[in-house]
Design an enzyme around this catalytic site. Structure first.
Site, PDB file in Angstrom:
ATOM      1  N   ARG A 256      53.020 -18.343  15.680  1.00  0.00           N
ATOM      2  CA  ARG A 256      54.253 -18.573  16.427  1.00  0.00           C
ATOM      3  C   ARG A 256      54.071 -18.533  17.947  1.00  0.00           C
ATOM      4  O   ARG A 256      54.959 -18.993  18.672  1.00  0.00           O
ATOM      5  CB  ARG A 256      55.325 -17.569  16.005  1.00  0.00           C
ATOM      6  CG  ARG A 256      55.636 -17.579  14.517  1.00  0.00           C
ATOM      7  CD  ARG A 256      56.010 -18.951  13.982  1.00  0.00           C
ATOM      8  NE  ARG A 256      56.362 -18.905  12.560  1.00  0.00           N
ATOM      9  CZ  ARG A 256      56.738 -19.960  11.862  1.00  0.00           C
ATOM     10  NH1 ARG A 256      56.797 -21.174  12.408  1.00  0.00           N
ATOM     11  NH2 ARG A 256      57.028 -19.836  10.586  1.00  0.00           N
TER      12      ARG A 256
ATOM     13  N   ASP B 202      53.651  -4.486  10.223  1.00  0.00           N
ATOM     14  CA  ASP B 202      52.478  -3.764  10.704  1.00  0.00           C
ATOM     15  C   ASP B 202      51.675  -4.672  11.637  1.00  0.00           C
ATOM     16  O   ASP B 202      51.934  -5.873  11.742  1.00  0.00           O
ATOM     17  CB  ASP B 202      51.641  -3.230   9.536  1.00  0.00           C
ATOM     18  CG  ASP B 202      51.105  -4.328   8.647  1.00  0.00           C
ATOM     19  OD1 ASP B 202      50.508  -5.288   9.175  1.00  0.00           O
ATOM     20  OD2 ASP B 202      51.273  -4.236   7.430  1.00  0.00           O
TER      21      ASP B 202
ATOM     22  N   HIS C 265      48.672  -5.858  11.563  1.00  0.00           N
ATOM     23  CA  HIS C 265      47.967  -6.984  10.936  1.00  0.00           C
ATOM     24  C   HIS C 265      48.909  -8.172  10.750  1.00  0.00           C
ATOM     25  O   HIS C 265      48.586  -9.309  11.095  1.00  0.00           O
ATOM     26  CB  HIS C 265      47.383  -6.540   9.587  1.00  0.00           C
ATOM     27  CG  HIS C 265      46.913  -7.666   8.733  1.00  0.00           C
ATOM     28  ND1 HIS C 265      45.921  -8.534   9.133  1.00  0.00           N
ATOM     29  CD2 HIS C 265      47.316  -8.100   7.505  1.00  0.00           C
ATOM     30  CE1 HIS C 265      45.722  -9.442   8.183  1.00  0.00           C
ATOM     31  NE2 HIS C 265      46.562  -9.200   7.206  1.00  0.00           N
TER      32      HIS C 265
ATOM     33  N   ARG D 146      60.132 -16.642   7.126  1.00  0.00           N
ATOM     34  CA  ARG D 146      59.046 -17.103   6.250  1.00  0.00           C
ATOM     35  C   ARG D 146      57.874 -16.123   6.216  1.00  0.00           C
ATOM     36  O   ARG D 146      57.052 -16.180   5.307  1.00  0.00           O
ATOM     37  CB  ARG D 146      58.564 -18.502   6.673  1.00  0.00           C
ATOM     38  CG  ARG D 146      59.624 -19.602   6.565  1.00  0.00           C
ATOM     39  CD  ARG D 146      60.130 -19.732   5.132  1.00  0.00           C
ATOM     40  NE  ARG D 146      59.048 -19.801   4.186  1.00  0.00           N
ATOM     41  CZ  ARG D 146      58.397 -20.911   3.876  1.00  0.00           C
ATOM     42  NH1 ARG D 146      58.780 -22.045   4.409  1.00  0.00           N
ATOM     43  NH2 ARG D 146      57.401 -20.911   3.033  1.00  0.00           N
TER      44      ARG D 146
END
Lengths: 316, 316, 316, 316
Positions: A231, A220, A222, A113
């Protein structure tokens, strides 16, 4: 090693034994663990296979400078903290990391996702999947939460836990057996020379969501932080959190300054809504603020009490 | 060196003089030129400041394998060509490159349209811009095309060219002078102690689109190819093409196999529409196909004739 | 009307006079202002030209339901607030809005940094730009801030302001005159029949960054909120904030529930760092917390004091 | 109706019975089928629940005009074809479409790889999944291809097909039974009052990849075409192609001009590599070109022969 064949482990060791020379910035902490395989769950792994940049890449991009971007640790740290605090997120896109992950399919379905990433997954159209599936440890076999529709409650007890494990294992084994039969796999006891075998892209649909798959996943810094914020959070499902927590440690080895700022300004941070700000101001001024006169809903009051360790919550 | 101060050139040399050891894959061709500055236009530069992966990263991701991903050059090349030919683009996202670019603002405005990239630009809110602007070489001063509303025609001749250059230079110098005056720059001859100076974020609006800016720009190989396909094309504006052509050479040094496949299957490829396919089939069968009986519009017929070197075009 | 020709205004009126029937969800508040042009700055405009979805689209996607997604206003509002509070941002991507904007080029350069949007800009390679440029109102002519390197300080006074305006106007007029001359525009007083005129893609480089351009810009509600959070913020440059503030009102007309949640949980929210949380807990417990014993830097202490209205700040 | 309960069908009818007035552009062809449910596979559906824009949105954005963007059908069609032929893809991002899809999980796993889209999936952490799973029709039970590692060969015959279907059905039924048992579902025959039931987020891992899930999926026309180009292609797996083919018809109803250009310049188009271009030129000039003297690999020669209907292939 869990999740690796001897051959794979040997291949990793051989890569780690042959360093090269580079003019690129190097993260000593990450080189230390590069290619190494960290076990996760019962058959999963996660390992870093490549990366680009380190803390100085953030600083260099923010300053658009010619050199390495690093002046002094102290200054770099101040700048990185400032950037993160004020949502200047683009310099964090300048560092990149690539993982090799072996994970259950239901975890992969949550993971994918996160769209701002690149992924190449092992293809079950092209190859046959291994007979590896996830069975939770008894201490992770939680009941459905009665408070939170998408959460876990207490750990299952006694024979309920045992039965769950037994059902999960039996169904997965059955599914894999029948997968092999349908493929007419030459190694299968059911193999018959007069059969052609079902196409792999069809046979795989019989496998359950706890079977393991694997992929290369690159993102990356970010977007890695966006991933970890959700998570590695306590509301994330335990199984994906098991991966995220290792990734958080990897991040600490890779970009120690950014990691420390990330903990301070994201993981341990608390967001107060406009109404909560007003309530907190009154509390600090010494007023007795209750949910009723705070303007907050019962649920938000509870969240605020937990975040600020308010006595109202401790009393209840 | 064009576009670099002595100090910047020294900083680059110092970085190139201090290699590090890494366990990552290394691209020898790119290490050769890493950090070095390539001049573009009159004051621009482009240089690679970091990268991740090489040709083997594409292969490794496509195979989701444990090792370096390279078996034999021959096999890798076949796989990379196959992937590009059949639009399997995700493995190309697994290699990443970061450029430092100094470029005129009007070029930056075209470049930034490529959204699948990360960028940090020198901030004219935060710092004062340098007095550097682009003036085309006389041989690039083209007239408006009379055939193509967004193209160039013949080169301007005689005093028209001279006047254009003189106007461009005069206006840019005036704009920068007034920028300094408005900033009340201490170094400006117009500096007055009783003035506070206009905010930089406002003063910059007086500068014209040929002034140089600079940025860090990072993208993956898949998106770099998308950029190059459009910007190294003959229909791209000359000034951005000047950058793209150097980037194409850098790509050849970095990922030689992918570069060769890219030329074959993208840059030199020709797309035939459904109708054109039918016309070409008839041509190969020996039929005399004309625009009228081809089903193609005049413009498409012209494009097809140019692509396939049809005699109809050569005659006209 | 500012920024519109009579012909354009008439075209907009004609569109507004011819409603159609649709089976799609409709936002009554947005239909009220659809296509209408709102003036911004001296020659700019912003107007909504199309949209998809309303508050119920968020609810429908979050519930993955078959119907309109709306049960009761009360429930929908609770769900939307919950989603925003807990960073469940994907349902907000399900509503979409498309703007037509006329804006100075230096504003467009900030705006385009928001990559999760679609944009089609008026092409100055293809067409000639109009003679319209931005000149700030005297009350927006601010000095460079002495505290914040990228901010504005006090308004310029007296003849400094007058001179800035005069320089900006003079240079822009000169730039446009020379742009017309270089194009050899038939309407220009300098037109000469023996000249061919410079290509538009080159002549435009003479224009300054305060010239107006225009574009269609489309994004989803999630990314619109990201845009507004940064650009309607007090730290954004005044000129882009002028657009963002109107967009915020448009958002209120379009999705009133989401707008109200956005104000509460984003615009008026305060993020406390991990260290700040600990300091606030001690304050609420009645302790005398100072910057020195808070663990916060001077700057963070100042930010916290401002956010929570702490007496320490009021005293200073 | 396949895939819908009576209640759901009634809800859809009720929405279709209550049109609203709008000032937005309307696509008559899409309004005709809006909200209606199209059956796919054995229990799947696909239906459009919202959209924004039509063919004129593409034209309007490409021209950055004030009005509806449509002049004459003929001109619009020419412009749309030009844009698609020359890879000017941004105007196609200006139209948007939102689907509600019910699909097997293994299809969802392929579908989600298209990242430039928004998705909200039914949550099996939050809710219990229905007992619905995909069983292929006998005519789609193909053997593994012996030529193509990720393709299908001939249809399975006789008792091999029957056994596959029987295994798939038995395992799915078993999996669902045990899912209900583990959840301790009150409706399950195995329900026991002394058990708490496993958390839904864990129990779901027992379901196989042919179980149905559902989601809202929204994308723009450009990315829809990217999806269809890959998924309506003959190399796509039959099951996802079943969805893509209906979406292609929906696209024809929605944006008929773009659909026709898409067929001509993408679906029916053939890409010739640089080497193939040279070979085709020689063929047209009447030369006898063979694989050996073409410079193409055997595989590429085969692909070219198929695309251009070359006699060499017909002979073999």
């Amino acid at each position: 090693m869990i999740g690796l064949t001897t051959e794979q482990a040997a291949e990793i060791e051989s890569i780690r034994a042959t360093p090269s020379s580079t003019l690129r910035p190097v993260s000593p902490g990450l080189e230390e663990i590069l290619h190494k395989s960290f076990p996760v769950l019962d058959h999963g792994i996660i390992r870093v296979v490549d990366y680009m940049g380190d803390d100085s890449a953030i600083v260099q991009a923010a300053r658009v400078s010619y050199g390495r971007g690093t002046k002094r640790i102290q200054e770099d740290s101040g700048l990185i903290k400032y950037l993160l605090r004020h949502l200047h997120t683009t310099p964090f896109e300048m560092a990149e990391i690539k993982f090799h992950v072996k994970l259950p399919i239901f975890v992969a379905r949550q993971w994918i996702r996160h769209r701002m990433a690149s992924v190449n997954e092992y293809s079950a159209r092209y190859s046959v999947l291994d007979n590896e599936f996830y069975i939770p440890q008894p201490e992770h076999l939680a009941a459905q939460s009665t408070l939170n529709r998408q959460g876990r409650g207490a750990v299952l007890e006694g024979d309920e836990a045992a039965e769950v494990i037994s059902l999960l294992r039996r169904d997965a084994e059955q599914a894999y057996d029948d997968y092999s039969t349908m493929l007419n796999d030459p190694g299968s006891p059911d193999h018959r020379d007069d059969r052609s075998g079902l196409a792999r892209e069809l046979a795989r649909m019989n496998l359950s969501l706890n079977f393991y798959t694997q992929w290369y996943w690159k993102t990356d810094l970010h977007n890695l932080m966006n991933f970890l914020r959700l998570r590695a959070d306590s509301h994330a499902q335990f199984e994906i959190r098991a991966y995220a927590e290792i990734m958080l440690e990897i991040m600490a080895a890779w970009v120690p300054i950014a990691h420390s700022a990330f903990k301070e300004y994201r993981m341990e941070a608390v967001q107060l809504s406009g109404t909560a700000v007003k309530a907190v101001r009154r509390m600090i001024a010494g007023e007795a603020v209750s949910q009723e006169n705070s303007g907050l809903s019962a649920r938000e009051w509870q969240e605020l009490s937990a975040a600020l360790d308010l006595p109202s919550l401790k009393a209840s």
